[in-house]
Design an enzyme around this catalytic site. Structure first.
Site, mmCIF file in Angstrom:
data_model
loop_
_atom_site.group_PDB
_atom_site.id
_atom_site.type_symbol
_atom_site.label_atom_id
_atom_site.label_comp_id
_atom_site.label_asym_id
_atom_site.label_seq_id
_atom_site.Cartn_x
_atom_site.Cartn_y
_atom_site.Cartn_z
ATOM 1 N N ASP A 280 0.814 -1.224 0.000
ATOM 2 C CA ASP A 280 0.000 0.000 0.000
ATOM 3 C C ASP A 280 0.846 1.272 0.000
ATOM 4 O O ASP A 280 0.689 2.140 0.865
ATOM 5 C CB ASP A 280 -0.938 0.009 1.220
ATOM 6 C CG ASP A 280 -1.796 -1.233 1.313
ATOM 7 O OD1 ASP A 280 -2.186 -1.748 0.259
ATOM 8 O OD2 ASP A 280 -2.074 -1.680 2.435
ATOM 9 N N GLU B 119 -10.972 1.358 -4.019
ATOM 10 C CA GLU B 119 -10.295 1.738 -2.772
ATOM 11 C C GLU B 119 -8.961 2.393 -3.075
ATOM 12 O O GLU B 119 -8.527 2.487 -4.221
ATOM 13 C CB GLU B 119 -10.094 0.505 -1.886
ATOM 14 C CG GLU B 119 -9.285 -0.596 -2.535
ATOM 15 C CD GLU B 119 -9.339 -1.910 -1.782
ATOM 16 O OE1 GLU B 119 -10.112 -2.028 -0.817
ATOM 17 O OE2 GLU B 119 -8.606 -2.837 -2.178
#
Length: 556
Positions: free
Chosen positions: A36, A208
């Site tokens: 991420d 997302e």
């Protein structure tokens, strides 16, 4: 106390600089469990952060001036008073941080899943210290990031389906709310910018990791779609106004590997969760996560951070891989400075830690750090108190982890330990999570003999499964332990007092440590670990060193 333990993080050593016109870059740029990624450029400096889940310290911060050479300079969560993850499974905790900069202040937004939710932190210096979190209970969702537009700031995040009525499993939205970043106060109502994904009629899932950037007259909103596995992708939308409407790019996705043959050689898969940044040459680049499976969807190194250039096509950003597959190496078309002496983070490398000056900031504890069980001295190295907590629970055991960063690698340690009873054990873990690990350790058997043992995490209940046990012939000597990983095969070896290595078990199932088997979002670690297995103890184990070496064939 923790800052003293992490003193090696601040030591730059005798770095040497070499400048060249073109430089080969290895992918991933951050090998091992660094998922991420979020990146920001401030003047000539780049700062990058990653998810850390229930490990402590949390949210590592890296610095670079060329997108190639990276050095960890801090952890955002480095004080237990800021936050801890007691009671969380290791794959929960902190999800998807984002880093931003505005008017002299750095900001981190992130989600503490299962607990207080979204929060905001700040610092004048990315090397820290970072503030205590400002909690944002009205921001309902995950993966928040900030966007500054003139004198206004916005928080963009993955939110519930409209009216909290999903049309299908995985139906989410991208929402935006104006915010005061200094106080965390929200202004007005939130707005839905994207419903479902690129095409709601096709039931897109898990939109997302959103970011907004402005280039020229366009506002670009880009986000991951498809879930963080083999169907992962990155998609982009644009609008003339910050609050939309946002129109999707007709050739989405702009990054994915899901349509390539599954049987291709040395695959890199699951690419997505990108963020764009301007490189030193003025061109656009993307950092993103992907994985390196050794078979099918089996990988033990977790989700890692990759780099690729971005090409602009008709005012749309598209990640340019130079072909259909993410390359393991590529050339940056500008001068970079090779910095020798930095801890290695990509390609093939090896290192040795003697613990004379503490541990570095890449070392991981489980959930928090409580002083008193860990000390260092030049004569011995790392001295670990053996405590009742185990790595099978959700507490804070005597555990110090380092990431597995290659498919083919080995980790070695030297331990001096005299167990008083069979419940006392100290050694080396190959650890994926509470229910998926192997433990090579020094202990005693039921007759009091000194033994070296190999355990597997329990399949049922809370008792580890004893796989192999060998009686030690020199019970007072130091014990060397070595774990070798080769894709799906692990082996465990031991050596008494510097004598030749002996096999403890040479054919252990490495798939058991994969994310495919364990589930969740993390990667495997090698960890120094000791426990008295639920009973009180005053015993200590001494670890003289930790050595790691990785050699994957793609980096020749």
């Amino acid at each position: 106390m923790l800052k003293k333990l992490l003193i090696a993080l601040l030591i730059t050593g005798s770095a040497q600089l070499t400048t060249q016109a073109q430089t080969k870059v290895n992918n991933p740029i951050l090998a091992g469990f660094y998922p991420d990624p979020s990146i920001v450029k401030v003047n000539k400096d780049y700062y990058l952060v990653n998810s850390s889940f229930a490990y402590f310290p949390g949210i590592p911060v890296f610095h670079s001036q060329d997108l190639k050479n990276w050095k960890q300079i801090s952890n955002v969560i480095d004080r237990p008073t800021q936050m801890n993850f007691m009671g969380d499974r290791v794959t929960r905790g902190l999800f998807a941080p984002a880093i931003n900069y505005h008017n002299g202040t750095y900001y981190i937004t992130c989600t503490q899943i299962d607990q207080k939710g979204n929060f905001l932190m700040s610092s004048k210096d990315p090397a820290g210290p970072w503030s205590d979190p400002i909690w944002l209970p009205q921001v309902r969702g995950i993966d928040p990031s900030l966007f500054f537009d003139g004198d206004k700031a916005y928080i963009i995040y993955n939110g519930d389906a409209p009216d909290n009525k999903p049309l299908y499993s995985g139906h989410r939205t991208i929402r935006m709310h104006e915010i005061d970043p200094l106080t965390g106060k929200l202004i007005g109502d939130n707005q839905v910018l994207v419903n479902g994904g690129v095409d709601l009629s096709k039931k897109p899932v898990w939109i997302e990791g959103p970011h907004v950037m402005k280039v020229g007259d366009w506002y670009y909103l880009y986000a991951a779609e498809g879930g963080t596995s083999v169907n992962h992708s990155e998609v982009v939308f644009r609008s003339k106004a910050v609050n939309g409407p946002y129109v999707p790019y007709e050739h989405n996705p702009i990054l994915t590997q899901r349509d390539l043959p599954a049987d291709r050689k040395d695959p890199i898969t699951s690419a997505g969760h990108a963020e764009f940044v301007t490189g030193p040459d003025g061109r656009t680049y993307a950092v993103f996560l992907a994985v390196r499976p050794y078979e099918g969807n089996y990988y033990n190194t977790g989700r890692e951070t990759f780099l690729a250039p971005v090409t602009w096509k008709n005012e749309w950003p598209v990640v340019d891989l130079g072909g259909p597959e993410i390359p393991y190496t590529f050339e940056l078309p500008y001068k970079t400075t090779t910095v020798k002496g930095l801890p290695p983070l990509n390609g093939n490398f090896s290192y040795r830690t003697r613990f004379e000056n503490g541990i570095d900031g890449s070392c991981l504890f489980l959930r928090t750090y409580e002083p008193g069980w860990l000390t260092f001295n030049k004569a011995d190295g790392l001295v670990m108190k053996i405590r009742p907590e185990t790595c099978m629970g959700k507490g804070h055991p005597s555990f110090i982890g380092k990431r597995q960063q290659h498919m083919r690698c080995e980790a070695t340690t030297t331990v001096r330990f005299n167990p008083a009873k069979p419940n006392e054990k100290a050694g080396l873990l190959a650890f994926q999570d509470e229910h998926h690990f192997y433990f090579a350790c020094r202990s005693k058997d039921s007759t009091g003999k000194a033994v070296v043992q190999l355990y597997r995490s329990p399949q049922k209940g809370e008792t580890m499964e004893l796989m192999t046990e060998r009686t030690l012939t020199t019970p007072n000597a130091e014990l060397n332990l070595r774990i070798k990983a080769d894709g799906a095969r692990y082996s465990f070896e031991y050596s008494e007092g510097g004598q030749p290595w002996k096999m403890l078990d040479g054919n252990v199932d490495g798939k058991f440590l994969s994310t495919q088997v364990a589930g969740g979002f993390i990667g495997s670690l090698f960890a120094l670990y000791g426990t008295s297995s639920g009973e009180a103890s005053n015993n200590k184990a001494i670890f003289r060193s930790f050595t790691y070496s990785g050699n994957d064939s793609v980096y020749k």
